[in-house]
Design a protein around this motif. Structure first.
Motif, PDB file in Angstrom:
ATOM      1  N   UNK A  88       6.814   0.729   3.676  1.00  0.00           N
ATOM      2  CA  UNK A  88       5.336   0.542   4.024  1.00  0.00           C
ATOM      3  C   UNK A  88       4.740   1.714   3.723  1.00  0.00           C
ATOM      4  N   UNK A  89       3.739   2.044   2.956  1.00  0.00           N
ATOM      5  CA  UNK A  89       3.067   3.194   2.347  1.00  0.00           C
ATOM      6  C   UNK A  89       1.703   2.963   2.466  1.00  0.00           C
ATOM      7  N   UNK A  90       0.753   3.086   3.457  1.00  0.00           N
ATOM      8  CA  UNK A  90      -0.649   3.319   3.310  1.00  0.00           C
ATOM      9  C   UNK A  90      -1.020   4.316   2.807  1.00  0.00           C
ATOM     10  N   UNK A  91      -1.884   4.312   1.168  1.00  0.00           N
ATOM     11  CA  UNK A  91      -1.884   5.182   0.370  1.00  0.00           C
ATOM     12  C   UNK A  91      -4.367   4.662   0.805  1.00  0.00           C
ATOM     13  N   UNK A  92      -5.095   5.508   1.281  1.00  0.00           N
ATOM     14  CA  UNK A  92      -6.529   5.417   1.204  1.00  0.00           C
ATOM     15  C   UNK A  92      -6.511   4.112   2.009  1.00  0.00           C
TER      16      UNK A  92
END
Length: 66
Positions: free
Chosen positions: A2-6
């Motif tokens: 899981x990656x958090x983008x903005x």
């Protein structure tokens, strides 16, 4: 992974690089800067910078103005 983008969560099934992330999200890299976990990553490093589960990406888009 899981990656958090903005501040928006994006799940991915396999590790990917910063450049691959931009391609997956259909984001144009022209005129933007990226920070991973609050560290600016030079554009030349995007193709090789491998992201890890839980990374937080901030994408800054240049805006023309006067």
């Amino acid at each position: 992974m899981n990656i958090l983008v903005n501040e928006e969560s994006h799940p991915f099934s396999q590790p990917l690089t910063l450049l691959a992330l931009l391609n997956e999200l259909a984001l144009n890299p022209a005129g933007c800067a990226l920070a991973v976990n609050q560290i600016i990553i030079p554009r030349d490093n995007w193709p090789a910078h491998l992201l890890e589960d839980g990374d937080e990406i901030l994408l800054f888009q240049a805006i023309a103005g006067g």
